[in-house]
Design a protein around this motif. Structure first.
Motif, PDB file in Angstrom:
ATOM      1  N   TYR A 127     116.617  17.664  92.139  1.00 18.08           N
ATOM      2  CA  TYR A 127     115.193  17.985  92.308  1.00 18.08           C
ATOM      3  C   TYR A 127     114.762  18.343  93.733  1.00 18.08           C
ATOM      4  O   TYR A 127     113.713  18.973  93.899  1.00 18.08           O
ATOM      5  CB  TYR A 127     114.331  16.787  91.907  1.00 18.08           C
ATOM      6  N   SER A 128     115.470  17.886  94.750  1.00 16.03           N
ATOM      7  CA  SER A 128     114.896  17.932  96.105  1.00 16.03           C
ATOM      8  C   SER A 128     115.085  19.302  96.758  1.00 16.03           C
ATOM      9  O   SER A 128     116.070  19.571  97.452  1.00 16.03           O
ATOM     10  CB  SER A 128     115.492  16.848  96.994  1.00 16.03           C
ATOM     11  N   SER A 129     114.078  20.140  96.546  1.00 12.21           N
ATOM     12  CA  SER A 129     114.168  21.512  97.063  1.00 12.21           C
ATOM     13  C   SER A 129     114.177  21.549  98.590  1.00 12.21           C
ATOM     14  O   SER A 129     114.901  22.339  99.193  1.00 12.21           O
ATOM     15  CB  SER A 129     112.992  22.338  96.531  1.00 12.21           C
ATOM     16  N   TRP A 130     113.417  20.648  99.224  1.00  9.58           N
ATOM     17  CA  TRP A 130     113.397  20.671 100.700  1.00  9.58           C
ATOM     18  C   TRP A 130     114.707  20.181 101.270  1.00  9.58           C
ATOM     19  O   TRP A 130     115.120  20.611 102.346  1.00  9.58           O
ATOM     20  CB  TRP A 130     112.208  19.870 101.241  1.00  9.58           C
ATOM     21  N   SER A 131     115.395  19.301 100.542  1.00  9.75           N
ATOM     22  CA  SER A 131     116.714  18.852 100.995  1.00  9.75           C
ATOM     23  C   SER A 131     117.749  19.957 100.860  1.00  9.75           C
ATOM     24  O   SER A 131     118.627  20.117 101.715  1.00  9.75           O
ATOM     25  CB  SER A 131     117.177  17.651 100.165  1.00  9.75           C
TER      26      SER A 131
ATOM     27  N   PRO B  37     117.784   8.710  96.559  1.00  9.00           N
ATOM     28  CA  PRO B  37     117.007   9.265  95.442  1.00  9.00           C
ATOM     29  C   PRO B  37     115.552   8.822  95.459  1.00  9.00           C
ATOM     30  O   PRO B  37     115.241   7.709  95.898  1.00  9.00           O
ATOM     31  CB  PRO B  37     117.718   8.689  94.210  1.00  9.00           C
ATOM     32  N   PHE B  38     114.666   9.707  95.023  1.00  8.66           N
ATOM     33  CA  PHE B  38     113.268   9.301  94.874  1.00  8.66           C
ATOM     34  C   PHE B  38     112.958   9.085  93.391  1.00  8.66           C
ATOM     35  O   PHE B  38     112.133   9.759  92.810  1.00  8.66           O
ATOM     36  CB  PHE B  38     112.277  10.280  95.521  1.00  8.66           C
ATOM     37  N   ASP B  39     113.658   8.077  92.826  1.00  9.70           N
ATOM     38  CA  ASP B  39     113.499   7.814  91.397  1.00  9.70           C
ATOM     39  C   ASP B  39     112.606   6.608  91.142  1.00  9.70           C
ATOM     40  O   ASP B  39     112.558   6.086  90.050  1.00  9.70           O
ATOM     41  CB  ASP B  39     114.873   7.581  90.751  1.00  9.70           C
TER      42      ASP B  39
ATOM     43  N   GLY C 135     108.458   9.454 105.680  1.00 12.26           N
ATOM     44  CA  GLY C 135     108.726   8.930 104.344  1.00 12.26           C
ATOM     45  C   GLY C 135     109.237  10.015 103.416  1.00 12.26           C
ATOM     46  O   GLY C 135     109.201   9.877 102.191  1.00 12.26           O
ATOM     47  N   ARG C 136     109.697  11.106 104.017  1.00 10.00           N
ATOM     48  CA  ARG C 136     110.207  12.216 103.209  1.00 10.00           C
ATOM     49  C   ARG C 136     111.581  12.630 103.706  1.00 10.00           C
ATOM     50  O   ARG C 136     111.939  12.391 104.861  1.00 10.00           O
ATOM     51  CB  ARG C 136     109.257  13.416 103.297  1.00 10.00           C
ATOM     52  N   VAL C 137     112.336  13.237 102.807  1.00  8.37           N
ATOM     53  CA  VAL C 137     113.622  13.838 103.153  1.00  8.37           C
ATOM     54  C   VAL C 137     113.474  15.356 103.060  1.00  8.37           C
ATOM     55  O   VAL C 137     112.590  15.829 102.339  1.00  8.37           O
ATOM     56  CB  VAL C 137     114.740  13.344 102.201  1.00  8.37           C
ATOM     57  N   PRO C 138     114.287  16.104 103.770  1.00  9.81           N
ATOM     58  CA  PRO C 138     115.485  15.754 104.527  1.00  9.81           C
ATOM     59  C   PRO C 138     115.183  15.219 105.934  1.00  9.81           C
ATOM     60  O   PRO C 138     114.147  15.512 106.508  1.00  9.81           O
ATOM     61  CB  PRO C 138     116.211  17.101 104.641  1.00  9.81           C
ATOM     62  N   VAL C 139     116.172  14.459 106.427  1.00  5.02           N
ATOM     63  CA  VAL C 139     116.169  13.996 107.818  1.00  5.02           C
ATOM     64  C   VAL C 139     117.595  14.117 108.330  1.00  5.02           C
ATOM     65  O   VAL C 139     118.541  13.771 107.611  1.00  5.02           O
ATOM     66  CB  VAL C 139     115.738  12.515 107.928  1.00  5.02           C
TER      67      VAL C 139
ATOM     68  N   TRP D 180     113.444  15.770 111.631  1.00  3.76           N
ATOM     69  CA  TRP D 180     112.922  15.811 110.264  1.00  3.76           C
ATOM     70  C   TRP D 180     112.224  17.146 110.069  1.00  3.76           C
ATOM     71  O   TRP D 180     112.041  17.895 111.030  1.00  3.76           O
ATOM     72  CB  TRP D 180     111.993  14.628 109.996  1.00  3.76           C
ATOM     73  N   GLU D 181     111.848  17.454 108.854  1.00  4.84           N
ATOM     74  CA  GLU D 181     111.290  18.745 108.435  1.00  4.84           C
ATOM     75  C   GLU D 181     112.445  19.756 108.332  1.00  4.84           C
ATOM     76  O   GLU D 181     113.171  20.012 109.298  1.00  4.84           O
ATOM     77  CB  GLU D 181     110.201  19.278 109.379  1.00  4.84           C
ATOM     78  N   SER D 182     112.547  20.356 107.142  1.00  4.15           N
ATOM     79  CA  SER D 182     113.706  21.197 106.823  1.00  4.15           C
ATOM     80  C   SER D 182     113.972  22.303 107.848  1.00  4.15           C
ATOM     81  O   SER D 182     115.100  22.482 108.314  1.00  4.15           O
ATOM     82  CB  SER D 182     113.521  21.800 105.432  1.00  4.15           C
ATOM     83  N   LEU D 183     112.914  23.021 108.242  1.00  5.60           N
ATOM     84  CA  LEU D 183     113.144  24.154 109.134  1.00  5.60           C
ATOM     85  C   LEU D 183     113.473  23.687 110.558  1.00  5.60           C
ATOM     86  O   LEU D 183     114.269  24.325 111.255  1.00  5.60           O
ATOM     87  CB  LEU D 183     111.919  25.086 109.117  1.00  5.60           C
TER      88      LEU D 183
ATOM     89  N   MET E  27     107.887  30.744 103.439  1.00  2.12           N
ATOM     90  CA  MET E  27     108.387  29.827 102.407  1.00  2.12           C
ATOM     91  C   MET E  27     107.916  28.412 102.687  1.00  2.12           C
ATOM     92  O   MET E  27     107.469  27.691 101.794  1.00  2.12           O
ATOM     93  CB  MET E  27     109.926  29.904 102.384  1.00  2.12           C
ATOM     94  N   LEU E  28     107.997  28.021 103.957  1.00  2.89           N
ATOM     95  CA  LEU E  28     107.657  26.643 104.330  1.00  2.89           C
ATOM     96  C   LEU E  28     106.178  26.354 104.107  1.00  2.89           C
ATOM     97  O   LEU E  28     105.799  25.264 103.679  1.00  2.89           O
ATOM     98  CB  LEU E  28     108.020  26.411 105.798  1.00  2.89           C
ATOM     99  N   SER E  29     105.324  27.326 104.424  1.00  9.70           N
ATOM    100  CA  SER E  29     103.893  27.033 104.434  1.00  9.70           C
ATOM    101  C   SER E  29     103.146  27.606 103.230  1.00  9.70           C
ATOM    102  O   SER E  29     101.967  27.316 103.050  1.00  9.70           O
ATOM    103  CB  SER E  29     103.270  27.586 105.722  1.00  9.70           C
TER     104      SER E  29
HETATM  105  N1  LIG Z   1     107.774  19.787 104.804  1.00  8.87           N
HETATM  106  C1  LIG Z   1     108.852  18.883 104.473  1.00  8.87           C
HETATM  107  C2  LIG Z   1     108.755  18.514 103.001  1.00  8.87           C
HETATM  108  C3  LIG Z   1     109.644  17.322 102.642  1.00  8.87           C
HETATM  109  C4  LIG Z   1     109.379  16.798 101.242  1.00  8.87           C
HETATM  110  O1  LIG Z   1     108.303  16.984 100.660  1.00  8.87           O
HETATM  111  N2  LIG Z   1     110.394  16.105 100.693  1.00  8.87           N
HETATM  112  C5  LIG Z   1     110.277  15.499  99.374  1.00  8.87           C
HETATM  113  C6  LIG Z   1     111.530  15.789  98.559  1.00  8.87           C
HETATM  114  S1  LIG Z   1     111.761  17.506  98.196  1.00  8.87           S
HETATM  115  C7  LIG Z   1     110.270  13.972  99.497  1.00  8.87           C
HETATM  116  O2  LIG Z   1     110.826  13.424 100.416  1.00  8.87           O
HETATM  117  N3  LIG Z   1     109.684  13.274  98.537  1.00  8.87           N
HETATM  118  C8  LIG Z   1     109.797  11.851  98.494  1.00  8.87           C
HETATM  119  C9  LIG Z   1     108.530  11.180  98.195  1.00  8.87           C
HETATM  120  O3  LIG Z   1     107.491  11.867  98.216  1.00  8.87           O
HETATM  121  O4  LIG Z   1     108.593   9.962  97.954  1.00  8.87           O
HETATM  122  C10 LIG Z   1     110.188  19.556 104.840  1.00  8.87           C
HETATM  123  O5  LIG Z   1     110.200  20.798 104.951  1.00  8.87           O
HETATM  124  O6  LIG Z   1     111.203  18.873 105.056  1.00  8.87           O
END
Ligand SMILES: N[C@@H](CCC(=O)N[C@@H](CS)C(=O)NCC(=O)O)C(=O)O
Length: 215
Positions: free
Chosen positions: A13-17, A37-39, A54-58, A67-70, A103-105
């Motif tokens: 599921y993790s498109s940003w990862s 996993p964010f399950d 609190g988000r991935v990727p890192v 942090w932040e994909s780009l 794509m990012l924004s």
């Molecule tokens: N702008 C961030 C977006 C990161 C993001 O939204 N990651 C999602 C997964 S695709 C996440 O960590 N979700 C976990 C959560 O919300 O608990 C980037 O480009 O890295």
């Protein structure tokens, strides 16, 4: 053992990862990945331990955390200039970064209504307003870049901008969103790239179900 560690979410599921993972893997940068996993209904507390948002990727590189994909892609592009994450030509690089920033924004309608889902079977869904505008802009980008480069990737060889659009390739595929032959050929090039295949194989092994990402 590599000194770059990329923390990613569920590969299904993790498109940003997927974006930085694919950029690094596709350009031959050595790194290790760790899946968090964010399950959990309220998010996985483990992500907060390693990520300021609190988000991935890192990405961790010794004491350095990005942090932040780009931003991750840019950091690694500076660390490994020979890997060619971006096109070599400055004008082409500027175009690749512009597309990547779009794509990012942007493309919020598409991203909101059509979650990436690697294991989902192909089936069209009802699309809310705005989604086809996003599809149309993305296909214009692809057509423009491929006409300039001659393909098979947006800037000829595989670069970070292809990684930025890879989750869109999955969305176009699984929600059956285009029959345009140029888009279809580009989607095939991304889907059959060994790095994408490697991510896909790992995603198919996963068993976590995230109901809100099952459109
Ligand atoms: N702008 C961030 C977006 C990161 C993001 O939204 N990651 C999602 C997964 S695709 C996440 O960590 N979700 C976990 C959560 O919300 O608990 C980037 O480009 O890295």
């Amino acid at each position: 053992m590599s000194d770059l560690i990329l923390y990613v979410g569920n590969k299904n599921y993790s498109s940003w990862s997927l974006r930085p993972w694919l950029a690094l893997e596709g350009c031959g940068v050595p790194f290790e990945d760790v899946v968090i996993p964010f399950d959990f209904p309220a998010g996985n507390p483990e992500i907060h331990k390693i990520s300021p948002t609190g988000r991935v990727p890192v990405l961790y590189h010794g004491d350095v955390r990005v942090w932040e994909s780009l931003a991750i892609i840019e950091y690694v592009a500076e660390l490994f200039p020979e890997a060619g994450l971006w096109p070599q030509d400055a004008v082409e690089r500027a175009a690749a970064r512009s597309y990547s920033m779009e794509m990012l924004s942007g493309f919020r309608a598409l991203r909101g209504a059509c979650p990436m889902n690697i294991r989902r079977a192909v089936a069209a869904i009802d699309l809310p307003n705005g989604v086809m505008d996003d599809v149309s802009r993305i296909e214009t980008i692809w057509r423009e870049a491929l006409a300039r480069s001659g393909g098979p990737f947006l800037f000829g060889r595989f670069t970070a901008v292809d990684a930025m659009f890879a989750p869109v390739v999955n969305r176009f595929e699984i929600y059956d969103m285009t029959s345009d032959p140029v888009s279809r050929a580009y989607m095939k090039a991304v889907k059959t790239h060994p790095a994408f295949q490697k991510w896909q194989a790992a995603a198919l092994e996963e068993t976590w179900i995230v109901p809100e990402d099952e459109a």
